[in-house]
Design a protein around this motif. Structure first.
Motif, mmCIF file in Angstrom:
data_model
loop_
_atom_site.group_PDB
_atom_site.id
_atom_site.type_symbol
_atom_site.label_atom_id
_atom_site.label_comp_id
_atom_site.label_asym_id
_atom_site.label_seq_id
_atom_site.Cartn_x
_atom_site.Cartn_y
_atom_site.Cartn_z
ATOM 1 N N ILE A 39 0.858 -1.186 0.000
ATOM 2 C CA ILE A 39 0.000 0.000 0.000
ATOM 3 C C ILE A 39 0.892 1.232 0.000
ATOM 4 C CG2 ILE A 39 -1.819 1.261 1.217
ATOM 5 C CD1 ILE A 39 -2.529 -1.424 2.595
ATOM 6 N N LEU A 40 0.728 2.084 -1.003
ATOM 7 C CA LEU A 40 1.507 3.317 -1.100
ATOM 8 C C LEU A 40 0.645 4.512 -0.722
ATOM 9 C CD1 LEU A 40 3.472 2.737 -4.453
ATOM 10 C CD2 LEU A 40 4.251 2.318 -2.111
ATOM 11 N N ALA A 41 1.209 5.404 0.083
ATOM 12 C CA ALA A 41 0.508 6.610 0.536
ATOM 13 C C ALA A 41 1.450 7.804 0.397
ATOM 14 C CB ALA A 41 0.050 6.447 1.983
ATOM 15 N N PRO A 42 0.910 9.016 0.240
ATOM 16 C CA PRO A 42 1.769 10.180 -0.005
ATOM 17 C C PRO A 42 2.530 10.687 1.216
ATOM 18 C CG PRO A 42 -0.532 10.836 0.043
ATOM 19 C CD PRO A 42 -0.521 9.341 0.088
ATOM 20 N N THR A 43 1.989 10.476 2.431
ATOM 21 C CA THR A 43 2.620 11.041 3.630
ATOM 22 C C THR A 43 2.800 9.978 4.705
ATOM 23 O OG1 THR A 43 0.514 11.654 4.688
ATOM 24 C CG2 THR A 43 1.519 13.276 3.199
ATOM 25 N N ARG A 44 3.732 10.264 5.619
ATOM 26 C CA ARG A 44 3.989 9.352 6.734
ATOM 27 C C ARG A 44 2.762 9.199 7.621
ATOM 28 N NH1 ARG A 44 9.274 12.341 8.976
ATOM 29 N NH2 ARG A 44 8.478 14.043 7.722
ATOM 30 N N GLU A 45 2.079 10.323 7.864
ATOM 31 C CA GLU A 45 0.912 10.286 8.740
ATOM 32 C C GLU A 45 -0.163 9.367 8.173
ATOM 33 O OE1 GLU A 45 3.357 13.461 9.913
ATOM 34 O OE2 GLU A 45 2.508 13.113 7.931
ATOM 35 N N LEU A 46 -0.423 9.500 6.883
ATOM 36 C CA LEU A 46 -1.444 8.662 6.263
ATOM 37 C C LEU A 46 -1.018 7.196 6.274
ATOM 38 C CD1 LEU A 46 -4.086 8.278 4.843
ATOM 39 C CD2 LEU A 46 -3.023 8.965 2.687
ATOM 40 N N ALA A 47 0.246 6.928 5.985
ATOM 41 C CA ALA A 47 0.742 5.550 6.003
ATOM 42 C C ALA A 47 0.580 4.935 7.395
ATOM 43 C CB ALA A 47 2.210 5.511 5.575
ATOM 44 N N ASN A 48 0.918 5.691 8.425
ATOM 45 C CA ASN A 48 0.795 5.173 9.791
ATOM 46 C C ASN A 48 -0.658 4.903 10.158
ATOM 47 O OD1 ASN A 48 3.553 5.200 10.354
ATOM 48 N ND2 ASN A 48 3.519 7.322 11.054
ATOM 49 N N GLN A 49 -1.558 5.759 9.704
ATOM 50 C CA GLN A 49 -2.963 5.572 10.038
ATOM 51 C C GLN A 49 -3.566 4.395 9.276
ATOM 52 O OE1 GLN A 49 -5.389 9.069 10.156
ATOM 53 N NE2 GLN A 49 -4.134 10.023 11.727
#
Length: 458
Positions: A39-49
């Motif tokens: 799963i790829l996400a643009p930001t660290r915060e979104l990835a962690n959530q």
């Protein structure tokens, strides 16, 4: 669930994360301890959530491992974690590409690729990184695109990586739920308007967006000097600081969070009453994501945007997208000086854990000791004090129903047991336990039987 490629477009806060997490978990072969989903996400915060959401949804599955790979965190510990394998990887494009280039990660068992907030990743210049990552993946896989907006750059990416995708779109629902007001102001007057905007809307949780990090910090200092408690969130903060900031704000321990657009995507913060665009967003897409923070899961909200004479072009662009924007004069803002801009709750940081042998029960016991909750009640499983005392009353009543002689005999035997465990010399009671000056707390420590006896005596 049918393993078809997908393009999904829906408003912020509509549940896109759960929509792809559940099928991923459903498809996992837990016995195959290899990376099966990326799963790829643009930001660290979104990835962690996203990773947190997966862990919640899969808590009934034993030995499922979810690993996050994000920039801004130490690289070598990630290499060590990858050597032990995982089932699901949640990552930002730059960091996972670095692991690919250094041969730290094995992607040959990938069956599902998710691009969350794909348009944001492209806006941030990740197109080449994403394509290089995709070239490292098996061709026989399912690819899912999720986003709140759908632009031409997404079409280009989709045509290159998706095979006959199913398209699901739910568009422009923000207009139904979010009331928007625009105020024309002078740049110098922006900060002084903030308290009035908050008090006039009786807001408890406020998210303020700025375009630059330096503006965030300056506004935070100015509002602090006005007596307001504020937090800031931008890319200059270390990951630990950013995580703690999100926790404090989402727990409603601070009333105001000032952020750049790092907070406009994917942050799961409930019940934001008011969004203020201190700086007008650069385009209507960013504006859509910003105001979406106050309407998560269909809840209503208020979004206020401040603009100067230099912003007219962007104002018109946003108004073309949102037809129900109200233009108001700052003279109509009713500042309620009696309204207190503060949080009713506070978050306690406890610098301890497994190494200090600190358990959740220890913390709960410390916090409840001063209000008279006894350990036996806390460990009884009772849902309320009423239920607990009712149970104890029933136990005592049943004991006394057997008659005075039986009760006296039971008390005597129990008392002798207590004496032995406490190392007392006395061997026989006279008329009751109080005669031998055994403390109430010492008796209570012995367990349920002794506590029932004491209840009977009382």
């Amino acid at each position: 669930l049918d393993n078809k490629d997908l393009i999904a477009q829906a408003k912020t806060g509509s549940g896109k994360t759960v929509a792809f997490c559940i099928p991923i978990i459903n498809k996992l072969n837990i016995k195959n301890f290899r990376i099966q989903s990326l799963i790829l996400a643009p930001t660290r915060e979104l990835a962690n959530q996203i990773a947190l959401e997966i862990r919640k949804l899969s808590r009934h599955i034993h030995n499922l491992k979810v690993l996050t790979l994000c920039g801004g965190t130490p690289f070598k510990p990630q290499v060590l974690s990858l050597s032990h394998e995982a089932h699901i990887i949640v990552a930002t494009p730059g960091r996972v590409l670095k692991h690919i280039q250094q041969n730290n990660i094995d992607l040959e068992n990938i069956t599902t690729l998710v691009l969350d907030e794909a348009d944001k990743m492209l806006d941030m210049g990740f197109y080449d990184d994403i394509m290089e990552i995709i070239d490292s993946l098996p061709k026989n896989r399912q690819t899912l695109h999720f986003s709140a907006t759908y632009e031409k750059n997404i079409e280009k990416l989709a045509s290159n990586v998706l095979l006959n995708p199913v398209v699901v779109k739910v568009e422009n629902e923000e207009k139904v739920h979010i009331k928007q007001k625009f105020y024309s102001v002078e740049e110098l007057n922006k900060t002084t308007l903030i308290p009035a905007l908050i008090s006039s809307n009786k807001a408890k949780s406020i998210l303020i967006f700025c375009n630059m990090k330096i503006t965030c910090d300056k506004l935070a200092d100015d509002l602090y000097n006005l007596g307001l408690d504020v937090l800031t969130l931008h890319s200059d903060l270390e990951q630990k600081q950013r995580d703690e900031t999100i926790i404090l704000f989402s727990n409603k321990s601070y009333p105001i969070l000032i952020a750049t657009d790092v907070a406009s995507r994917g942050l799961h913060i409930d019940d934001v009453d008011l969004v203020i665009n201190y700086d007008l967003s650069l385009d209507e897409k960013i504006h859509t994501h910003r105001i979406g923070r106050t309407a998560r899961a269909g809840k209503g909200g208020m979004a206020i945007s401040l603009y100067t004479h230099n912003d007219f072009d962007r104002v018109e662009l946003i108004k073309d997208t949102f037809r129900d924007i109200e233009d108001e004069s700052i003279d109509k803002i009713e500042d309620d000086l009696s309204y207190k801009i503060d949080s009713e709750l506070r978050t306690i940081f406890i610098n301890g854990g497994k190494k200090q042998k600190l358990r959740a029960g220890d913390i709960l016991g410390a916090m409840t000791a001063g209000i008279g909750l006894h350990n036996n009640y806390m460990n009884s499983g009772a849902k309320s004090i009423g239920e607990y005392t009712g149970t104890k009353f029933d136990q005592a009543s049943n004991h006394l129903k057997n008659g005075y002689d039986t009760a006296k005999s039971g008390i005597t035997n129990t008392y002798n047991d207590i004496k032995k465990s406490l190392g007392k010399d006395q061997t026989s009671p006279k008329t009751g336990i109080d005669h031998d000056k055994l403390k109430h707390d010492e008796i209570m420590k012995q367990g349920t039987n002794q506590q029932t006896v004491q209840s009977a005596l009382d």
